[in-house]
Design a protein around this motif. Structure first.
Motif, mmCIF file in Angstrom:
data_model
loop_
_atom_site.group_PDB
_atom_site.id
_atom_site.type_symbol
_atom_site.label_atom_id
_atom_site.label_comp_id
_atom_site.label_asym_id
_atom_site.label_seq_id
_atom_site.Cartn_x
_atom_site.Cartn_y
_atom_site.Cartn_z
ATOM 1 N N SER A 109 0.782 -1.233 0.000
ATOM 2 C CA SER A 109 0.000 0.000 0.000
ATOM 3 C C SER A 109 0.813 1.282 0.000
ATOM 4 C CB SER A 109 -0.923 0.013 1.233
ATOM 5 O OG SER A 109 -1.794 -1.103 1.226
ATOM 6 N N LEU A 110 2.061 1.224 0.476
ATOM 7 C CA LEU A 110 2.877 2.428 0.577
ATOM 8 C C LEU A 110 4.102 2.291 -0.324
ATOM 9 C CD1 LEU A 110 2.705 2.947 4.441
ATOM 10 C CD2 LEU A 110 1.319 4.042 2.692
ATOM 11 N N TRP A 111 4.138 3.086 -1.356
ATOM 12 C CA TRP A 111 5.226 2.988 -2.320
ATOM 13 C C TRP A 111 6.395 3.882 -1.930
ATOM 14 C CZ3 TRP A 111 2.759 2.727 -7.898
ATOM 15 C CH2 TRP A 111 2.178 1.458 -8.051
ATOM 16 N N THR A 112 7.577 3.470 -2.349
ATOM 17 C CA THR A 112 8.796 4.233 -2.130
ATOM 18 C C THR A 112 9.427 4.572 -3.479
ATOM 19 O OG1 THR A 112 10.123 2.224 -2.006
ATOM 20 C CG2 THR A 112 9.214 3.063 0.068
ATOM 21 N N TRP A 113 10.342 5.517 -3.458
ATOM 22 C CA TRP A 113 11.029 5.900 -4.689
ATOM 23 C C TRP A 113 11.800 4.708 -5.266
ATOM 24 C CZ3 TRP A 113 12.984 11.488 -5.520
ATOM 25 C CH2 TRP A 113 12.059 12.401 -5.027
ATOM 26 N N SER A 114 12.388 3.890 -4.404
ATOM 27 C CA SER A 114 13.183 2.759 -4.875
ATOM 28 C C SER A 114 12.336 1.733 -5.609
ATOM 29 C CB SER A 114 13.913 2.094 -3.705
ATOM 30 O OG SER A 114 12.995 1.615 -2.738
ATOM 31 N N ARG A 115 11.048 1.697 -5.310
ATOM 32 C CA ARG A 115 10.161 0.757 -5.987
ATOM 33 C C ARG A 115 9.761 1.271 -7.374
ATOM 34 N NH1 ARG A 115 4.842 -2.036 -3.197
ATOM 35 N NH2 ARG A 115 4.138 -3.231 -4.999
ATOM 36 N N LEU A 116 9.882 2.571 -7.578
ATOM 37 C CA LEU A 116 9.379 3.179 -8.805
ATOM 38 C C LEU A 116 10.485 3.642 -9.752
ATOM 39 C CD1 LEU A 116 6.643 5.313 -7.039
ATOM 40 C CD2 LEU A 116 6.218 3.313 -8.471
ATOM 41 N N LEU A 117 11.694 3.814 -9.242
ATOM 42 C CA LEU A 117 12.789 4.317 -10.057
ATOM 43 C C LEU A 117 13.915 3.288 -10.146
ATOM 44 C CD1 LEU A 117 13.060 7.952 -8.627
ATOM 45 C CD2 LEU A 117 11.939 7.249 -10.766
ATOM 46 N N LEU A 118 14.554 3.221 -11.306
ATOM 47 C CA LEU A 118 15.685 2.310 -11.464
ATOM 48 C C LEU A 118 16.859 2.762 -10.603
ATOM 49 C CD1 LEU A 118 15.606 1.679 -15.339
ATOM 50 C CD2 LEU A 118 14.879 0.130 -13.505
ATOM 51 N N GLN A 119 17.014 4.064 -10.452
ATOM 52 C CA GLN A 119 18.079 4.605 -9.612
ATOM 53 C C GLN A 119 17.519 5.752 -8.779
ATOM 54 O OE1 GLN A 119 21.663 5.626 -11.670
ATOM 55 N NE2 GLN A 119 22.665 6.486 -9.858
ATOM 56 N N VAL A 120 17.584 5.612 -7.475
ATOM 57 C CA VAL A 120 17.070 6.640 -6.577
ATOM 58 C C VAL A 120 18.100 7.763 -6.475
ATOM 59 C CG1 VAL A 120 16.323 7.141 -4.227
ATOM 60 C CG2 VAL A 120 15.748 4.952 -5.277
ATOM 61 N N PRO A 121 17.689 9.005 -6.666
ATOM 62 C CA PRO A 121 18.640 10.116 -6.541
ATOM 63 C C PRO A 121 19.164 10.230 -5.116
ATOM 64 C CG PRO A 121 16.390 10.936 -6.687
ATOM 65 C CD PRO A 121 16.328 9.475 -6.998
ATOM 66 N N SER A 122 20.322 10.818 -4.986
ATOM 67 C CA SER A 122 20.896 11.010 -3.653
ATOM 68 C C SER A 122 20.121 12.084 -2.899
ATOM 69 C CB SER A 122 22.370 11.418 -3.766
ATOM 70 O OG SER A 122 22.471 12.724 -4.316
ATOM 71 N N VAL A 123 20.218 12.032 -1.592
ATOM 72 C CA VAL A 123 19.583 13.053 -0.763
ATOM 73 C C VAL A 123 20.148 14.428 -1.097
ATOM 74 C CG1 VAL A 123 19.337 13.895 1.605
ATOM 75 C CG2 VAL A 123 18.982 11.471 1.093
ATOM 76 N N GLU A 124 21.446 14.476 -1.375
ATOM 77 C CA GLU A 124 22.080 15.737 -1.732
ATOM 78 C C GLU A 124 21.471 16.319 -3.003
ATOM 79 O OE1 GLU A 124 24.396 13.514 1.031
ATOM 80 O OE2 GLU A 124 23.682 12.935 -0.959
ATOM 81 N N ASP A 125 21.217 15.455 -4.000
ATOM 82 C CA ASP A 125 20.623 15.930 -5.249
ATOM 83 C C ASP A 125 19.200 16.454 -5.013
ATOM 84 O OD1 ASP A 125 22.863 15.382 -6.708
ATOM 85 O OD2 ASP A 125 22.150 13.463 -7.501
ATOM 86 N N ILE A 126 18.451 15.766 -4.144
ATOM 87 C CA ILE A 126 17.083 16.203 -3.862
ATOM 88 C C ILE A 126 17.095 17.533 -3.115
ATOM 89 C CG2 ILE A 126 14.938 15.623 -2.656
ATOM 90 C CD1 ILE A 126 15.658 12.665 -3.069
ATOM 91 N N CYS A 127 17.997 17.647 -2.142
ATOM 92 C CA CYS A 127 18.084 18.902 -1.386
ATOM 93 C C CYS A 127 18.499 20.062 -2.285
ATOM 94 C CB CYS A 127 19.067 18.750 -0.228
ATOM 95 S SG CYS A 127 18.464 17.705 1.125
#
Length: 335
Positions: free
Chosen positions: A186-204
């Motif tokens: 029921s609760l999706w994460t970025w890792s489930r939807l993306l081949l490569q999860v961006p770094s926290v630094e990139d998101i910030c």
């Protein structure tokens, strides 16, 4: 509009919650609103109106070394770990935004645009949640602190639900197994939807750019000013209540997401009933008196439908009315 973006890296659990509280307490009517970004070490965060004694297994939390904090923000029990990026919007109420739905409406387009920047199409729902297609991908909680309105949430990049499941008050191992299944489903994460999860630094780094594209004048900060540091140090969290008898926020169970609940009741005669409801229907049912195969008859049946009565008549016979009452006692359909 100006907006301060303060990124503080990884904070200990208590400091995470004291920081947004202190920022809110120190914020004046003429100060710009704040977006606080921070990660935290694993911990459980109880909503302002929840009781640890009702929601959690104290022994499990102690044995696993999982800190339990009582946050000032509303909402239900939240699991926070290092796979999430936490965000807190802190708005002086002098700006005219005084209620949580108003702040959510203001900030939701920014959260949607941030996800879109990384290839995730999400939408705001129900005035407090974010969904990707048919699954929840984020939620928020809010509270008035000082003269400010605070709304917090997290970007769930990758989440390990096992410690959370092990710490939740549960009547059986079967309940925990279903809870694991329900959370993963029921609760999706970025890792489930993306081949490569961006770094926290990139998101910030991307967050201020998203805000600026929406005509927000961003002020980037990496530290708090002396008054804010003093307010953070002075902020006090309520101690979780482990001794007081209290009712769960969801009777006999837990809310998975909007419209989805897992509950289980047990009776002195040894019988029990476990129900997973979702969107007004039974997702899954188990009972002490019927086999797994027999219980599948309930899957998909709608709340209050005649089909439920007929299924109980077929399975329970003369005890149909007895089990109908137990279904009514156990199933939860809305918050």
């Amino acid at each position: 509009m100006q907006l301060r973006v303060i990124s503080l890296g990884v904070l200990p659990p208590e400091l995470l919650h004291k920081t947004y509280m202190g920022l809110a307490e120190a914020q004046g009517d003429d100060d710009p609103p704040v977006l606080l970004l921070a990660q935290s070490e694993p911990h459980l965060s109880l909503g302002a109106a929840q009781y640890a004694s009702a929601e959690l297994d104290h022994l499990a939390c102690t044995n696993l070394g999982i800190p339990v904090l009582q946050r000032a923000l509303g909402g239900g029990l939240v699991w926070v770990d290092s796979g999430q990026l936490n965000y807190f919007f802190i708005f002086p109420m002098a700006l005219g935004i005084r209620r949580a739905p108003e702040l959510f409406a203001r900030m939701a387009p920014w959260i949607v645009a941030l996800h879109d920047r990384f290839g995730l199409q999400i939408e705001a729902r129900d005035g407090h949640d974010f969904w990707c297609a048919s699954q929840k991908i984020g939620g928020t909680g809010a509270a008035t602190i000082g003269r400010s309105l605070v709304m917090g949430g997290s970007l769930m990049l990758h989440v390990d639900w096992k410690p959370f499941v092990n710490c939740v008050a549960a009547p059986s191992t079967g309940f925990r197994a279903w809870l694991t299944e329900a959370l993963q489903d029921s609760l999706w994460t970025w890792s489930r939807l993306l081949l490569q999860v961006p770094s926290v630094e990139d998101i910030c780094s991307a967050f201020p750019e998203v805000l600026e594209s929406g005509d927000i004048q961003v002020i980037r900060d990496a530290t708090l000013n002396p008054a804010e540091q003093q307010a953070v140090a002075a902020a006090e969290l309520e101690e979780p209540e482990w001794e007081m008898p209290a009712s769960r926020r969801v009777p006999a169970g837990i809310k998975i997401k909007a419209g989805a609940f897992l509950t289980e009741r047990r009776w002195p005669d040894g019988s029990w009933l476990r129900i997973w409801t979702e969107n007004g229907g039974f997702r899954k049912v188990a009972a002490s008196v019927w086999s797994e195969n027999q219980c599948r008859v309930f899957t998909g049946l709608r709340a209050g439908s005649q089909e439920i009565t007929r299924a109980l008549q077929d399975l329970a016979g003369e005890a149909c009315a007895h089990w109908y009452v137990r279904f009514a006692e156990t199933a939860v359909w809305k918050d």
